[in-house]
Each structure stands twice: as C-alpha cells, then as structure tokens.
Write an enzyme that holds these catalytic residues in place. Structure first.
Site, PDB file in Angstrom:
ATOM      1  N   ALA A 120       0.847  -1.138   0.014  1.00 14.34           N
ATOM      2  CA  ALA A 120      -0.044  -0.025   0.208  1.00 14.34           C
ATOM      3  C   ALA A 120       0.718   1.348   0.048  1.00 14.34           C
ATOM      4  CB  ALA A 120      -0.916   0.030   1.028  1.00 14.34           C
ATOM      5  N   CYS A 121       0.443   2.268  -0.524  1.00 16.18           N
ATOM      6  CA  CYS A 121       1.003   3.588  -0.656  1.00 16.18           C
ATOM      7  C   CYS A 121      -0.148   4.778  -0.602  1.00 16.18           C
ATOM      8  CB  CYS A 121       2.022   3.916  -1.695  1.00 16.18           C
ATOM      9  SG  CYS A 121       1.491   4.014  -3.308  1.00 16.18           S
ATOM     10  N   GLY A 122       0.229   5.853  -0.525  1.00 20.96           N
ATOM     11  CA  GLY A 122      -0.828   6.912  -0.540  1.00 20.96           C
ATOM     12  C   GLY A 122      -1.526   7.058  -1.821  1.00 20.96           C
TER      13      GLY A 122
ATOM     14  N   ALA B  36      -3.691   2.979   0.655  1.00 20.59           N
ATOM     15  CA  ALA B  36      -3.567   2.776   1.950  1.00 20.59           C
ATOM     16  C   ALA B  36      -4.797   3.030   2.691  1.00 20.59           C
ATOM     17  CB  ALA B  36      -2.640   3.898   2.696  1.00 20.59           C
TER      18      ALA B  36
END
Lengths: 92, 163
Positions: A7-9, A40
């Site tokens: 996950a990332c922004g 995220a």
C-alpha cells in the site's frame, strides 16, 4: 503461494516500485509470492486473503494481518533487514 | 488493485520526460508548499499538467507526505493523481536552503530537504517504470551529492536522466 498487499498513498507509483523491489528480493531468497497493490485507505477492505501488508505510509486496520511499514525499498537503506523480517513473517 | 506484472519495456524512459525547462536550479523557497507550487506551475506552464495538479499535489502531500531520508541528502517526491496530468513529465528543483518536508510513512519526522523531484505521470504502468528508474538514480549516493550542488537546469536534467 503467500500473498502480500503493498500500500501507498495513491497506489500509483510508490507501491509499484516497492512491489517490484520486494518481489525481486524475495525471489532471490527463493520465495515466490503474489503481490498486489492498493491505496493505504483501501487496506481494510482488501486485506482479506493476504498474509501480510507492506506499506510506505500509515494504514489503519489491517484485519489482524502483520504490517511492515517501511521506506527502505525507496531509499535503499535497511532493505536486507526488512526483507528478512518479511520472509520471517511469511514463514519462509 | 493492479497485479504486479513482469517488467515490460517502456518507451517513455526518463530521458524523454525530464527536460531542462522543467528544472529549477537553486530555487529560493521557505516552505515545502512554495517548492510544490513552483514546480507544479512550471509543469502547468509547459502544458504537462492541468491547473488542478497544484492543489492536488499540495493536498496529497498533507495527507501522505513524500520526504525520503536518503543518507546525506533528503529528497521529496511530491506528486498528484494521474487525472491531473496531461502529458507525462518530471520537474525538479535544487534549493538554495533546505525546506522541511515530512517523511513518507512517518509524518512526525521532519526532514531538511534540499532536492525536490515532482513526477507527473498519466498512467499507472508508466508511473511505476518511471519512478523505479528515478528511485534507482536517487539511490546512487554520488549522484545525490552532485544533484544537491547542481546549479544549472541542464545539470539537473542530465543527472536525473543519466544512465
């Protein structure tokens, strides 16, 4: 096969880089994994069926699944320690 | 949610998207916001991003900061979602004096950032490949040292697209 959710922004670029580097590092250790990416904010809804979450940013609920929060795959610093930790969490 | 596929050759390599006219050498700025606005405006002036990109990048930075603690030289990679991008490009700035960005994943940590690179990608695959290339460059300590002291736009562009 073990499944990892990265996950990332925005789930556009950063998680792609992390997923690629993580996959390569785990393959070197003889660990074949399936990696998917998400934002995220989507982790809570998507984590079911995954063994582990790796995130570059803060995430809330991971449904009880282990979370590794790290930017090592981006900075190149501390990669080995993180890969070891992830491999251990996956039982490899 | 996209599956991670094997690396495919992408013709839009960084060489094609980093141009000197998108590089701001020795930018004088007091805050991260000023740097983000300056880079976003340059990208907009050159037609690479829509006017909404600037605000989107600022909001995203607040929500999910992009400072990365590379040893010696902290670098920030502010960006926005692909819908704000018209044609892919990367803008970059070196700063006269560092500004504070929060660290990606650990917003409580403040980093003194002296190089800011702003990727503007319009498609996920391209973003992944482009950012991968960029990250590989930035992991090179010698290149970071040269980048932080780069004083012309050509120098910044050359360093970021050098192979």
């Amino acid at each position: 096969m073990k499944k990892i959710l990265v996950a990332c922004g925005t789930a556009i670029a950063t998680s792609t880089v992390v997923a690629k580097k993580l996959q390569e590092a785990l393959e070197k250790r003889g660990l074949a994994v399936k990696i998917d990416q998400c934002k995220a904010s989507e982790v809570a809804a998507k984590v079911k069926g995954y063994d582990l979450v790796v995130s570059t940013t803060e995430v809330g609920d991971t449904g009880g699944k282990p979370l590794v929060r790290t930017v090592s795959f981006l900075t190149g610093i501390g990669v080995d320690a993180d890969v070891q930790k992830i491999a251990k969490l996956l039982g490899g | 949610m996209a599956k991670v596929t094997q690396r495919t050759p992408i013709h839009d390599s960084l060489a094609l998207v980093i141009a000197p006219d998108l590089c701001l050498p020795r930018l004088s700025a007091k805050t991260a916001e000023e740097v983000i606005r300056a880079l976003a405006r340059r990208l907009a002036e050159k037609g690479h991003v829509r006017p909404t990109f600037e605000q989107a990048a600022l909001s995203r930075e607040k929500r999910s900061p992009t400072g990365l603690p590379f040893p010696g030289v902290a670098v920030a990679l502010p960006h926005a979602e692909p819908e704000h991008v018209a044609t892919p490009a990367i803008a970059a700035a070196t700063l006269v004096a560092p500004v504070v960005f929060r660290q990606m994943g650990s917003p409580a940590i403040k980093l003194s950032v002296s190089v800011v690179v702003m990727p503007a990608f319009s498609a996920k695959e391209q973003a992944g490949a482009g950012l991968s290339e960029l990250i590989d460059r930035l992991q090179d300590e010698a290149l970071r040292a040269r980048l932080v002291s780069a004083s012309t736009a050509e120098e910044i562009a050359d360093l970021l697209r050098s192979t």
